[in-house]
Structure formats: C-alpha cells, structure tokens
Design a protein around this motif. Sequence first.
Motif, PDB file in Angstrom:
ATOM      1  N   LYS A   1      62.607  11.718  17.274  1.00 50.55           N
ATOM      2  CA  LYS A   1      63.232  12.046  16.137  1.00 50.55           C
ATOM      3  C   LYS A   1      64.019  11.064  15.353  1.00 50.55           C
ATOM      4  CE  LYS A   1      66.386  15.727  14.537  1.00 50.55           C
ATOM      5  NZ  LYS A   1      67.336  16.531  14.806  1.00 50.55           N
ATOM      6  N   ALA A   2      64.713  10.135  16.119  1.00 48.97           N
ATOM      7  CA  ALA A   2      65.366   9.205  15.197  1.00 48.97           C
ATOM      8  C   ALA A   2      64.606   8.280  14.595  1.00 48.97           C
ATOM      9  CB  ALA A   2      66.442   8.853  16.181  1.00 48.97           C
ATOM     10  N   LYS A   3      63.458   7.668  15.277  1.00 47.67           N
ATOM     11  CA  LYS A   3      62.662   6.865  14.943  1.00 47.67           C
ATOM     12  C   LYS A   3      61.244   7.171  14.138  1.00 47.67           C
ATOM     13  CE  LYS A   3      63.443   4.094  18.479  1.00 47.67           C
ATOM     14  NZ  LYS A   3      63.050   3.057  19.309  1.00 47.67           N
ATOM     15  N   ALA A   4      61.225   8.576  14.021  1.00 41.65           N
ATOM     16  CA  ALA A   4      59.631   9.048  13.391  1.00 41.65           C
ATOM     17  C   ALA A   4      59.489   8.298  12.154  1.00 41.65           C
ATOM     18  CB  ALA A   4      59.744  10.431  13.395  1.00 41.65           C
ATOM     19  N   ASP A   5      60.490   8.129  11.320  1.00 39.87           N
ATOM     20  CA  ASP A   5      59.962   7.696   9.865  1.00 39.87           C
ATOM     21  C   ASP A   5      59.557   6.182  10.188  1.00 39.87           C
ATOM     22  OD1 ASP A   5      60.674  10.102   8.802  1.00 39.87           O
ATOM     23  OD2 ASP A   5      62.390   9.530   8.003  1.00 39.87           O
ATOM     24  N   GLU A   6      60.096   5.625  11.016  1.00 34.49           N
ATOM     25  CA  GLU A   6      59.945   4.021  11.132  1.00 34.49           C
ATOM     26  C   GLU A   6      58.603   3.974  11.807  1.00 34.49           C
ATOM     27  OE1 GLU A   6      61.934   0.448  14.286  1.00 34.49           O
ATOM     28  OE2 GLU A   6      63.088   2.289  13.670  1.00 34.49           O
ATOM     29  N   ASP A   7      58.111   4.663  13.048  1.00 33.07           N
ATOM     30  CA  ASP A   7      56.967   4.947  13.388  1.00 33.07           C
ATOM     31  C   ASP A   7      55.716   5.107  12.478  1.00 33.07           C
ATOM     32  OD1 ASP A   7      55.152   5.221  15.801  1.00 33.07           O
ATOM     33  OD2 ASP A   7      55.392   7.381  15.243  1.00 33.07           O
ATOM     34  N   LEU A   8      56.109   6.000  11.468  1.00 36.06           N
ATOM     35  CA  LEU A   8      55.022   6.653  10.491  1.00 36.06           C
ATOM     36  C   LEU A   8      54.903   5.145   9.623  1.00 36.06           C
ATOM     37  CD1 LEU A   8      53.593   8.369   8.913  1.00 36.06           C
ATOM     38  CD2 LEU A   8      55.290   9.013   7.499  1.00 36.06           C
TER      39      LEU A   8
ATOM     40  N   ASN B   1      43.362   3.266  24.995  1.00 39.83           N
ATOM     41  CA  ASN B   1      42.716   2.080  24.836  1.00 39.83           C
ATOM     42  C   ASN B   1      42.964   1.334  23.787  1.00 39.83           C
ATOM     43  OD1 ASN B   1      41.799   4.069  23.480  1.00 39.83           O
ATOM     44  ND2 ASN B   1      39.431   3.898  23.578  1.00 39.83           N
ATOM     45  N   GLU B   2      43.944   1.520  22.968  1.00 39.09           N
ATOM     46  CA  GLU B   2      44.351   1.086  21.766  1.00 39.09           C
ATOM     47  C   GLU B   2      44.182  -0.368  21.651  1.00 39.09           C
ATOM     48  OE1 GLU B   2      45.974   3.711  23.136  1.00 39.09           O
ATOM     49  OE2 GLU B   2      44.943   4.906  21.700  1.00 39.09           O
ATOM     50  N   SER B   3      45.002  -1.193  22.643  1.00 39.96           N
ATOM     51  CA  SER B   3      44.563  -2.467  22.411  1.00 39.96           C
ATOM     52  C   SER B   3      43.381  -3.051  22.661  1.00 39.96           C
ATOM     53  CB  SER B   3      45.900  -3.212  23.271  1.00 39.96           C
ATOM     54  OG  SER B   3      45.737  -2.977  24.665  1.00 39.96           O
ATOM     55  N   MET B   4      42.725  -2.577  23.308  1.00 39.39           N
ATOM     56  CA  MET B   4      40.972  -3.035  23.111  1.00 39.39           C
ATOM     57  C   MET B   4      40.599  -2.963  22.094  1.00 39.39           C
ATOM     58  SD  MET B   4      40.272  -4.375  25.796  1.00 39.39           S
ATOM     59  CE  MET B   4      38.373  -4.446  25.849  1.00 39.39           C
ATOM     60  N   LEU B   5      41.080  -1.947  21.004  1.00 35.57           N
ATOM     61  CA  LEU B   5      40.625  -1.629  19.660  1.00 35.57           C
ATOM     62  C   LEU B   5      41.300  -2.642  18.437  1.00 35.57           C
ATOM     63  CD1 LEU B   5      40.478   2.097  19.902  1.00 35.57           C
ATOM     64  CD2 LEU B   5      38.583   0.491  20.148  1.00 35.57           C
ATOM     65  N   GLY B   6      42.152  -3.392  19.119  1.00 34.70           N
ATOM     66  CA  GLY B   6      42.868  -4.470  18.415  1.00 34.70           C
ATOM     67  C   GLY B   6      44.052  -3.433  17.589  1.00 34.70           C
ATOM     68  N   ILE B   7      44.417  -2.565  18.137  1.00 30.53           N
ATOM     69  CA  ILE B   7      45.596  -1.897  17.609  1.00 30.53           C
ATOM     70  C   ILE B   7      46.715  -1.799  18.327  1.00 30.53           C
ATOM     71  CG2 ILE B   7      46.347   0.659  16.904  1.00 30.53           C
ATOM     72  CD1 ILE B   7      42.969   0.504  16.196  1.00 30.53           C
ATOM     73  N   PRO B   8      48.162  -2.242  18.036  1.00 28.77           N
ATOM     74  CA  PRO B   8      49.159  -2.186  18.864  1.00 28.77           C
ATOM     75  C   PRO B   8      49.510  -0.758  19.237  1.00 28.77           C
ATOM     76  CG  PRO B   8      49.957  -2.801  16.608  1.00 28.77           C
ATOM     77  CD  PRO B   8      48.314  -2.584  16.574  1.00 28.77           C
ATOM     78  N   MET B   9      50.024  -0.630  20.349  1.00 29.03           N
ATOM     79  CA  MET B   9      50.587   0.713  20.899  1.00 29.03           C
ATOM     80  C   MET B   9      52.034   0.921  20.249  1.00 29.03           C
ATOM     81  SD  MET B   9      50.485   3.047  23.052  1.00 29.03           S
ATOM     82  CE  MET B   9      49.006   2.291  23.654  1.00 29.03           C
ATOM     83  N   ASN B  10      52.110   2.204  19.822  1.00 28.14           N
ATOM     84  CA  ASN B  10      53.442   2.426  19.299  1.00 28.14           C
ATOM     85  C   ASN B  10      54.550   3.044  20.443  1.00 28.14           C
ATOM     86  OD1 ASN B  10      52.178   4.855  19.673  1.00 28.14           O
ATOM     87  ND2 ASN B  10      52.907   5.839  17.965  1.00 28.14           N
ATOM     88  N   PHE B  11      55.824   3.198  19.973  1.00 27.42           N
ATOM     89  CA  PHE B  11      56.784   3.378  21.134  1.00 27.42           C
ATOM     90  C   PHE B  11      56.869   4.538  21.842  1.00 27.42           C
ATOM     91  CE2 PHE B  11      59.179   5.482  17.760  1.00 27.42           C
ATOM     92  CZ  PHE B  11      59.877   6.345  18.358  1.00 27.42           C
TER      93      PHE B  11
END
Length: 292
Positions: A256-263, A166-176
């Motif tokens: 693994k490759a994009k964990a830091d970017e996600d963070l 339900n994240e986008s209903m809370l105004g929060i974008p989804m992560n990859f």
Amino acid sequence: MACIQKTLRGLGVLRQLPRESTVNQTYCRYASSYKYLQVDLDKKTKVAHLTLARKPANSLNCDMMKEIAMATNELDQDRDCKGIIINSCVPNIFSAGLDLTELYQAKELFFQDFWRSLQAMFSTIYGTKVVTMAAIEGHAPAAGCIIALATDYRVMSEGKFNIGLNESMLGIPMNFWVKDAFIATCGQREGERALQLGQMFIPSTALQIGLVDEVVPQELTLPTVQKHMKQWVKVPGGARGLTKSLIRQQAMDNLKAKADEDLLIMTRHMLSQPIQNTIGAYLENMTKKSKR
Ligand SMILES: CCCCCCCCCCC/C=C/C(=O)SCCNC(=O)CCNC(=O)[C@H](O)C(C)(C)COP(=O)(O)OP(=O)(O)OC[C@H]1O[C@@H](n2cnc3c(N)ncnc32)[C@H](O)[C@@H]1OP(=O)(O)O
C-alpha cells in the motif's frame, strides 16, 4: 473485509466496489456476474470456487484482473463464505500470466490502470482472511504464479507443466512485492537463485523448493484441494483469520505504501522501447508457435 477495502482504495483501484458489505448474495448472483470468471459459492460447505475462464490461456487482461479482485472482495465480505478455491477451466493451463497483447504498445494511462489492477488482484487475494487455495492443473508462469503465491495452499498437477517467475529471463527486473511474496514462500536462498535466474520449475522441483505444497495426478488436483479446504475451514475463522493477517499485514502495508512508486518504476520499465521490443518479439514467437 474493511482492511482489504481500505488497502484497495489506497491503491486507487476498485473504485466501483460497494462500500457496504453485500451479505446474503445468492448462488446465482455470483455465477452470472463476471465475464472471465465462474464464481460459485456453496452455502452448505461455505466454500467458493473461483474458476478462471478466459480461453484460450487465461491470460490476465485488465478487466479479468479487476474481476478477480472484485469477486474475491465480494466473497471476503460474504458471511456464507469461509474458503475460496482458485482453479481454471482451461485444460492444462492455470494462467498464462499477464495478457501480453494488452501490454504491447500500451498507452501510459491504460498501463497505469492495468498495473493497478494487478496490484489490486494480488493484494485482495493475499489480504483476505478467508482461506484461499489454488488448484494448479497446468502451466502457471509469471502472473499465473503470482495468483498461486497469493493463496494459502497450492496443489499442482503432475505433468509437463511449468510454474515460476521468468521475468529476468525476459530482460525485465522483478518488482518488490512479487519478490517479497516469492521469498516469503520459498525462502531467501531459493529466492536469490530462482529470481535472478528467472527460473521456471516443473512440478516436482516446485514442490522441493516449497513453491507448491503438493503435487498429485491431474485428476486428483481439485479433489485434493477440496479435501484440504474442508479441514482448513473447520479451524475457528476468527482466530485463523487474525493469525493470517498478523503474518501478512506487513507485506500488505508495504504494498500500500509503495504502490505508487511501484507503478512509476514499472511504467518506466514496461513502456521503454527495449522492453516493448522484447514483448513484441515474444508475441511474434507465440503466434509462430501456434501456427505450426
Ligand atoms: C514479457 C513481459 C513480462 C513483464 C514482466 C513484468 C515483471 C513484473 C512482475 C511480474 C508480473 C507478471 C508478468 C507476466 O505475467 S508476463 C506474461 C508471462 N507469460 C508467459 O511468459 C507465458 C506465455 N505463454 C506460454 O508460455 C504458453 O502459452 C503456455 C505455456 C502458457 C501454454 O502453452 P500452449 O502450447 O498450451 O498454448 P499456446 O502457447 O499455443 O497459447 C494458446 C493461445 O494463448 C495465447 N497466449 C498465451 N500466453 C499468452 C499471454 N501471456 N498473453 C497473451 N496471449 C497469450 C497464445 O498466443 C495462443 O493464442 P492463439 O491460439 O490465438 O495463437
């Protein structure tokens, strides 16, 4: 499993995990090791029950997510374990998702630990070669749904329960990686619709879109999962496990490759004032609701 440990260490979490496999653990060792989980391995059937046990709603705080990752990792390395069933000891709630009280007004360092623990929890369940199944006997919003998505097979109870992201209903974008796991399970079209709309699903609709594999009366949920598990663990583990890895490896490598970017992205979003205000308002509503 070396592959999971490598990924977890790459993510910079679970530093406290032992490097060497700990075989020959006893029933008791698992049962007594965790604060927010009950973990019982039946050495005869080789099936473990990992029961979420943080009342009142199994909301996932940082320590609980670390425990889930650690327990899954321990079971993954245990030659006596071929399957893990994740269920809940809280009536009518599988998990209420992330613990919003820990996210509200979180300090940056704490948030980083929190988010890495979420990444680790997901990737440990998603990446284990052991068979994993979820017995969803109640609500499974947001991160509750994420735990279920990480497993190989999901059975949900009939009833007035919700599952979804339900994240986008809370105004929060989804992560990859959450988006990828949803689309891998439900397909591109359902993903486009459900994730943009932040839809939550009742069990019958969750079944229609493939978010869960089966919907049964509540009292049959765990027995149904146990029945399927019995079948799945009969398949030669080496071949099945390698096939599972083959299918999931790319998603694991991406995380693994994009964990830091996600963070970085999530830290910026989640600690921003508008999202903190949303979480604050959400918490206030929940408090009001439970006082009624
Ligand atoms: C808003 C931030 C979103 C961040 C999104 C980031 C996007 C990135 C990718 C996704 C990552 C995942 C994010 C999340 O998981 S965010 C959490 C989302 N969870 C929810 O929206 C569910 C909230 N809870 C409920 O809807 C209901 O509680 C529920 C349907 C699960 C059960 O309802 P019921 O009526 O049975 O029970 P209560 O509501 O009375 O709850 C019982 C007590 O539990 C407390 N509670 C419930 N949920 C949470 C929670 N998530 N965190 C902390 N505490 C929670 C509730 O306050 C009650 O407590 P008291 O008894 O003490 O009042």
